[in-house]
Design an enzyme around this catalytic site. Structure first.
Site, short mmCIF file in Angstrom:
data_model
loop_
_atom_site.label_atom_id
_atom_site.label_comp_id
_atom_site.label_asym_id
_atom_site.label_seq_id
_atom_site.Cartn_x
_atom_site.Cartn_y
_atom_site.Cartn_z
CG ASP A 124 -45.25 129.85 -67.53
OD1 ASP A 124 -44.40 130.43 -68.30
OD2 ASP A 124 -46.39 130.41 -67.16
N PRO A 136 -53.84 128.28 -65.23
CG PRO A 136 -54.45 127.51 -63.39
CD PRO A 136 -53.69 127.24 -64.60
CG ASP A 137 -56.25 134.37 -64.44
OD1 ASP A 137 -56.89 133.50 -63.56
OD2 ASP A 137 -56.81 135.29 -65.05
CG PHE A 138 -52.12 133.78 -59.76
CD1 PHE A 138 -51.65 133.01 -58.52
CD2 PHE A 138 -51.37 133.62 -60.80
CE1 PHE A 138 -50.51 132.21 -58.59
CE2 PHE A 138 -50.06 132.99 -60.75
CZ PHE A 138 -49.71 132.13 -59.60
NE ARG A 139 -54.45 139.22 -57.38
CZ ARG A 139 -53.22 138.59 -57.14
NH1 ARG A 139 -52.70 138.07 -58.12
NH2 ARG A 139 -52.72 138.63 -55.95
CG ASN A 186 -46.73 134.65 -66.52
OD1 ASN A 186 -47.37 134.99 -65.60
ND2 ASN A 186 -46.85 134.55 -67.90
CG HIS A 224 -43.31 137.44 -59.70
ND1 HIS A 224 -44.66 137.93 -60.22
CD2 HIS A 224 -42.93 138.77 -58.80
CE1 HIS A 224 -45.04 139.11 -59.74
NE2 HIS A 224 -43.89 139.40 -58.92
#
Length: 247
Positions: free
Chosen positions: A111, A34-37, A109, A126
């Site tokens: 991941d 899922p994305d964040f926003r 990302n 990040h």
């Protein structure tokens, strides 16, 4: 999106010699992360155990320091990307690099899916959930270390310090060398493809301002603040757009 736009996309890629890709959460959503926003994103998934805190706080340095039990429970539940597979966009970027059409990937990302797909030059501004380290002695640990610590806090077997993810949390600075390398990469680009990001997360979004090349291509389902500057804009899934790239 009409075929003429895809023709333009491939012509821009064909005539460019230093292409760089800058991506965000939307690159990984098609892999099931899922994305964040968005309305279905990580920040809008409600969990009784975490409702007392804002999502930003749960992924902050302050939470790690002052409420480590809450931080690690949230982290283990929500950010475990092990077993997730790359999607069409990840594989197409790896193919472009292998064929000499892409200088590198800059990603927000955490991941590790770009590397899993085969990309070699990946700058993770990040950090990554696939790396952990002891905050006291600096010893490195693999991703499994935190996720397999089911209860309590993950502590270093060597010194007893707290093992934390190599991820940039809210309230922390971006890794200076990675940031500098990302700026250099964009400075040298004659084509910048920006995908899967609304360009609202700073300071990472500022990277686009360093681009002085010929073509700025935006691929995002929603609008961004850079569309007037763009040579080409796609409001579609990044996997769908990238499936039309010919290299």
């Amino acid at each position: 999106m009409n075929e003429e736009a895809y023709k333009q996309l491939n012509e821009m890629i064909r005539t460019s010699h230093h292409i760089v890709f800058f991506g965000g959460a939307g690159v990984s959503t098609e892999s099931g992360i899922p994305d964040f926003r968005s309305k279905d994103g990580l920040y809008n998934q409600h969990d009784v155990a975490f409702d007392a805190y804002s999502p930003e706080y749960l992924l902050s340095h302050d939470c790690l320091v002052h409420h480590p039990d809450v931080f690690y429970e949230f982290y283990r539940q929500k950010l475990d990307a092990r077993g997730i597979k790359p999607n069409r966009a990840h594989y197409k970027l790896a193919e472009m690099e292998q064929k000499g059409k892409l200088d590198g990937v800059i990603t927000q990302n955490i991941d590790g899916l770009h590397q899993l797909a085969g990309s070699k030059n990946v700058l993770e501004v990040h950090g990554s959930t696939l790396r952990n380290y002891c905050d006291a002695c600096g010893t490195s640990y693999p991703a499994d270390f935190i996720f397999n610590t089911k209860k309590g806090l993950p502590t270093c077997p060597k010194c007893g310090g707290l093992v934390r993810p190599d991820v940039v949390l809210y309230g922390e600075a971006l890794p200076s060398q990675t940031w500098s390398d990302a700026i250099d990469l964009i400075h040298q680009a004659d084509c910048l493809i920006v995908g899967g990001t609304s360009l609202t997360v700073y300071p990472a979004a500022n990277l686009v301002d360093y681009f002085r090349g010929r073509y700025l291509i935006l691929v995002n389902k929603g609008e961004t603040g850079y569309e007037r500057r763009a040579s080409l804009v796609f409001h579609d899934s990044i996997g769908e757009v990238f499936s039309h790239i010919e290299v």
